[in-house]
Design a protein around this motif. Structure first.
Motif, PDB file in Angstrom:
ATOM      1  N   ALA A 125       1.637  13.580  -3.316  1.00 20.51           N
ATOM      2  CA  ALA A 125       1.074  12.968  -4.523  1.00 20.51           C
ATOM      3  C   ALA A 125       2.012  11.898  -5.075  1.00 20.51           C
ATOM      4  O   ALA A 125       1.572  10.813  -5.486  1.00 20.51           O
ATOM      5  CB  ALA A 125       0.793  14.037  -5.577  1.00 20.51           C
ATOM      6  N   GLY A 126       3.303  12.170  -5.067  1.00 18.95           N
ATOM      7  CA  GLY A 126       4.283  11.188  -5.541  1.00 18.95           C
ATOM      8  C   GLY A 126       4.296   9.937  -4.685  1.00 18.95           C
ATOM      9  O   GLY A 126       4.364   8.816  -5.199  1.00 18.95           O
ATOM     10  N   LEU A 127       4.238  10.111  -3.379  1.00 15.40           N
ATOM     11  CA  LEU A 127       4.199   8.951  -2.473  1.00 15.40           C
ATOM     12  C   LEU A 127       2.924   8.141  -2.669  1.00 15.40           C
ATOM     13  O   LEU A 127       2.957   6.907  -2.652  1.00 15.40           O
ATOM     14  CB  LEU A 127       4.324   9.410  -1.016  1.00 15.40           C
ATOM     15  CG  LEU A 127       5.695   9.946  -0.606  1.00 15.40           C
ATOM     16  CD1 LEU A 127       5.641  10.538   0.795  1.00 15.40           C
ATOM     17  CD2 LEU A 127       6.746   8.850  -0.698  1.00 15.40           C
ATOM     18  N   TYR A 128       1.802   8.817  -2.873  1.00 15.55           N
ATOM     19  CA  TYR A 128       0.527   8.130  -3.100  1.00 15.55           C
ATOM     20  C   TYR A 128       0.599   7.307  -4.391  1.00 15.55           C
ATOM     21  O   TYR A 128       0.188   6.135  -4.408  1.00 15.55           O
ATOM     22  CB  TYR A 128      -0.610   9.155  -3.169  1.00 15.55           C
ATOM     23  CG  TYR A 128      -1.943   8.553  -3.484  1.00 15.55           C
ATOM     24  CD1 TYR A 128      -2.669   7.862  -2.518  1.00 15.55           C
ATOM     25  CD2 TYR A 128      -2.484   8.642  -4.761  1.00 15.55           C
ATOM     26  CE1 TYR A 128      -3.887   7.288  -2.811  1.00 15.55           C
ATOM     27  CE2 TYR A 128      -3.700   8.075  -5.068  1.00 15.55           C
ATOM     28  CZ  TYR A 128      -4.405   7.400  -4.093  1.00 15.55           C
ATOM     29  OH  TYR A 128      -5.614   6.836  -4.399  1.00 15.55           O
ATOM     30  N   LEU A 129       1.126   7.905  -5.461  1.00 17.06           N
ATOM     31  CA  LEU A 129       1.235   7.173  -6.725  1.00 17.06           C
ATOM     32  C   LEU A 129       2.218   6.008  -6.605  1.00 17.06           C
ATOM     33  O   LEU A 129       1.967   4.923  -7.133  1.00 17.06           O
ATOM     34  CB  LEU A 129       1.671   8.116  -7.839  1.00 17.06           C
ATOM     35  CG  LEU A 129       0.647   9.167  -8.261  1.00 17.06           C
ATOM     36  CD1 LEU A 129       1.260  10.161  -9.225  1.00 17.06           C
ATOM     37  CD2 LEU A 129      -0.567   8.499  -8.885  1.00 17.06           C
ATOM     38  N   ALA A 130       3.331   6.211  -5.917  1.00 17.01           N
ATOM     39  CA  ALA A 130       4.318   5.145  -5.749  1.00 17.01           C
ATOM     40  C   ALA A 130       3.735   4.007  -4.911  1.00 17.01           C
ATOM     41  O   ALA A 130       3.964   2.833  -5.219  1.00 17.01           O
ATOM     42  CB  ALA A 130       5.581   5.700  -5.092  1.00 17.01           C
ATOM     43  N   ARG A 131       2.976   4.347  -3.880  1.00 13.87           N
ATOM     44  CA  ARG A 131       2.367   3.326  -3.038  1.00 13.87           C
ATOM     45  C   ARG A 131       1.407   2.461  -3.858  1.00 13.87           C
ATOM     46  O   ARG A 131       1.425   1.227  -3.773  1.00 13.87           O
ATOM     47  CB  ARG A 131       1.614   3.983  -1.880  1.00 13.87           C
ATOM     48  CG  ARG A 131       1.230   2.981  -0.797  1.00 13.87           C
ATOM     49  CD  ARG A 131       0.289   3.583   0.202  1.00 13.87           C
ATOM     50  NE  ARG A 131      -1.030   3.155  -0.244  1.00 13.87           N
ATOM     51  CZ  ARG A 131      -2.146   3.841  -0.139  1.00 13.87           C
ATOM     52  NH1 ARG A 131      -2.144   5.015   0.397  1.00 13.87           N
ATOM     53  NH2 ARG A 131      -3.285   3.369  -0.566  1.00 13.87           N
ATOM     54  N   GLY A 132       0.604   3.100  -4.688  1.00 18.23           N
ATOM     55  CA  GLY A 132      -0.314   2.346  -5.541  1.00 18.23           C
ATOM     56  C   GLY A 132       0.431   1.462  -6.532  1.00 18.23           C
ATOM     57  O   GLY A 132       0.028   0.333  -6.802  1.00 18.23           O
ATOM     58  N   ARG A 133       1.538   1.960  -7.051  1.00 20.30           N
ATOM     59  CA  ARG A 133       2.330   1.205  -8.011  1.00 20.30           C
ATOM     60  C   ARG A 133       2.958  -0.024  -7.337  1.00 20.30           C
ATOM     61  O   ARG A 133       2.995  -1.112  -7.900  1.00 20.30           O
ATOM     62  CB  ARG A 133       3.414   2.121  -8.566  1.00 20.30           C
ATOM     63  CG  ARG A 133       4.244   1.551  -9.614  1.00 20.30           C
ATOM     64  CD  ARG A 133       3.590   1.789 -10.916  1.00 20.30           C
ATOM     65  NE  ARG A 133       4.586   1.603 -11.960  1.00 20.30           N
ATOM     66  CZ  ARG A 133       4.257   1.407 -13.184  1.00 20.30           C
ATOM     67  NH1 ARG A 133       2.994   1.415 -13.529  1.00 20.30           N
ATOM     68  NH2 ARG A 133       5.163   1.223 -14.081  1.00 20.30           N
ATOM     69  N   PHE A 134       3.468   0.144  -6.111  1.00 21.55           N
ATOM     70  CA  PHE A 134       4.081  -0.972  -5.392  1.00 21.55           C
ATOM     71  C   PHE A 134       3.055  -2.010  -4.968  1.00 21.55           C
ATOM     72  O   PHE A 134       3.342  -3.200  -4.926  1.00 21.55           O
ATOM     73  CB  PHE A 134       4.873  -0.472  -4.183  1.00 21.55           C
ATOM     74  CG  PHE A 134       6.123   0.271  -4.550  1.00 21.55           C
ATOM     75  CD1 PHE A 134       6.996  -0.204  -5.516  1.00 21.55           C
ATOM     76  CD2 PHE A 134       6.427   1.471  -3.932  1.00 21.55           C
ATOM     77  CE1 PHE A 134       8.132   0.482  -5.873  1.00 21.55           C
ATOM     78  CE2 PHE A 134       7.582   2.162  -4.268  1.00 21.55           C
ATOM     79  CZ  PHE A 134       8.428   1.682  -5.242  1.00 21.55           C
ATOM     80  N   LYS A 135       1.827  -1.583  -4.634  1.00 21.51           N
ATOM     81  CA  LYS A 135       0.790  -2.514  -4.259  1.00 21.51           C
ATOM     82  C   LYS A 135       0.433  -3.413  -5.431  1.00 21.51           C
ATOM     83  O   LYS A 135       0.217  -4.613  -5.273  1.00 21.51           O
ATOM     84  CB  LYS A 135      -0.477  -1.776  -3.778  1.00 21.51           C
ATOM     85  CG  LYS A 135      -0.446  -1.398  -2.330  1.00 21.51           C
ATOM     86  CD  LYS A 135      -1.792  -0.826  -1.933  1.00 21.51           C
ATOM     87  CE  LYS A 135      -1.840  -0.537  -0.459  1.00 21.51           C
ATOM     88  NZ  LYS A 135      -3.118   0.011  -0.066  1.00 21.51           N
ATOM     89  N   ARG A 136       0.352  -2.819  -6.632  1.00 21.80           N
ATOM     90  CA  ARG A 136       0.012  -3.610  -7.824  1.00 21.80           C
ATOM     91  C   ARG A 136       1.113  -4.619  -8.140  1.00 21.80           C
ATOM     92  O   ARG A 136       0.838  -5.717  -8.586  1.00 21.80           O
ATOM     93  CB  ARG A 136      -0.206  -2.690  -9.024  1.00 21.80           C
ATOM     94  CG  ARG A 136      -1.627  -2.181  -9.059  1.00 21.80           C
ATOM     95  CD  ARG A 136      -1.900  -1.462 -10.339  1.00 21.80           C
ATOM     96  NE  ARG A 136      -1.690  -0.033 -10.041  1.00 21.80           N
ATOM     97  CZ  ARG A 136      -1.299   0.865 -10.888  1.00 21.80           C
ATOM     98  NH1 ARG A 136      -1.039   0.532 -12.127  1.00 21.80           N
ATOM     99  NH2 ARG A 136      -1.140   2.105 -10.538  1.00 21.80           N
ATOM    100  N   ARG A 137       2.367  -4.260  -7.926  1.00 20.19           N
ATOM    101  CA  ARG A 137       3.468  -5.184  -8.200  1.00 20.19           C
ATOM    102  C   ARG A 137       3.492  -6.331  -7.210  1.00 20.19           C
ATOM    103  O   ARG A 137       3.906  -7.436  -7.536  1.00 20.19           O
ATOM    104  CB  ARG A 137       4.797  -4.435  -8.125  1.00 20.19           C
ATOM    105  CG  ARG A 137       5.131  -3.719  -9.380  1.00 20.19           C
ATOM    106  CD  ARG A 137       6.579  -3.345  -9.370  1.00 20.19           C
ATOM    107  NE  ARG A 137       6.880  -2.591 -10.584  1.00 20.19           N
ATOM    108  CZ  ARG A 137       7.927  -1.864 -10.742  1.00 20.19           C
ATOM    109  NH1 ARG A 137       8.800  -1.779  -9.761  1.00 20.19           N
ATOM    110  NH2 ARG A 137       8.140  -1.236 -11.854  1.00 20.19           N
ATOM    111  N   ALA A 138       3.091  -6.075  -5.980  1.00 15.21           N
ATOM    112  CA  ALA A 138       3.116  -7.118  -4.944  1.00 15.21           C
ATOM    113  C   ALA A 138       2.096  -8.211  -5.202  1.00 15.21           C
ATOM    114  O   ALA A 138       2.255  -9.328  -4.757  1.00 15.21           O
ATOM    115  CB  ALA A 138       2.873  -6.493  -3.572  1.00 15.21           C
ATOM    116  N   ARG A 139       1.042  -7.884  -5.912  1.00 22.35           N
ATOM    117  CA  ARG A 139      -0.014  -8.889  -6.164  1.00 22.35           C
ATOM    118  C   ARG A 139       0.386  -9.885  -7.156  1.00 22.35           C
ATOM    119  O   ARG A 139       0.938 -10.285  -7.876  1.00 22.35           O
ATOM    120  CB  ARG A 139      -1.293  -8.201  -6.652  1.00 22.35           C
ATOM    121  CG  ARG A 139      -1.943  -7.422  -5.559  1.00 22.35           C
ATOM    122  CD  ARG A 139      -3.190  -6.798  -6.072  1.00 22.35           C
ATOM    123  NE  ARG A 139      -3.647  -5.808  -5.108  1.00 22.35           N
ATOM    124  CZ  ARG A 139      -4.599  -4.972  -5.318  1.00 22.35           C
ATOM    125  NH1 ARG A 139      -5.225  -4.960  -6.455  1.00 22.35           N
ATOM    126  NH2 ARG A 139      -4.960  -4.124  -4.416  1.00 22.35           N
TER     127      ARG A 139
END
Length: 139
Positions: A125-139
């Motif tokens: 769950a932590g990795l999933y949330l972190a992945r979503g957070r990093f994707k939003r920052r990359a945009r």
């Protein structure tokens, strides 16, 4: 001070003093604080005691705890080791007597699957949330 207040204070004092009488006045068991004469047997006993949880302290092994119950359990382990019993047989006997909770290494069975799976699920769950957070920052 009124009579009712004085009575309440005395009752509260007696209630708070109760745990002070919880330990017995009996001397400790023979091997609670004394090591076995055979160094190999003492090493086996010590290794086993490190893996057993104190039933009173709940956060310490019986090797580390000063609780009277832990001393009794240390003596029991040492007596059984001195009598030639195998450490695993002693562990099984203690688990049969006190339940799986006495062991720091609970068995993997259907009842304990959530305990073993929870860290993996939380990590996922932590990795999933972190992945979503990093994707939003990359945009």
């Amino acid at each position: 001070m009124t009579s009712a207040l004085r009575s309440a204070f005395c009752a509260l004092s007696l209630l708070l003093a109760g745990p002070a009488l919880a330990d017995s006045n009996l001397p400790p068991a023979e091997y609670a604080y004394r090591q076995l004469p055979d160094a190999r047997q003492e090493a086996e006993a010590k290794a086993l005691m490190e893996t057993l949880r104190c039933l009173v302290c709940q956060g310490q092994s019986i090797a580390d705890s000063d609780a009277e119950m832990a001393g009794d359990m240390r003596a029991l382990v040492r007596q059984r080791i001195a009598a030639g019993e195998e450490p695993e047989a002693i562990r099984e006997w203690l688990i049969d007597r006190y339940g799986n909770w006495v062991s720091y290494d609970p068995p993997v069975e259907p009842l304990t699957w959530p305990l073993w799976a929870a860290p993996l699920l939380l990590l996922a769950a932590g990795l999933y949330l972190a992945r979503g957070r990093f994707k939003r920052r990359a945009r």
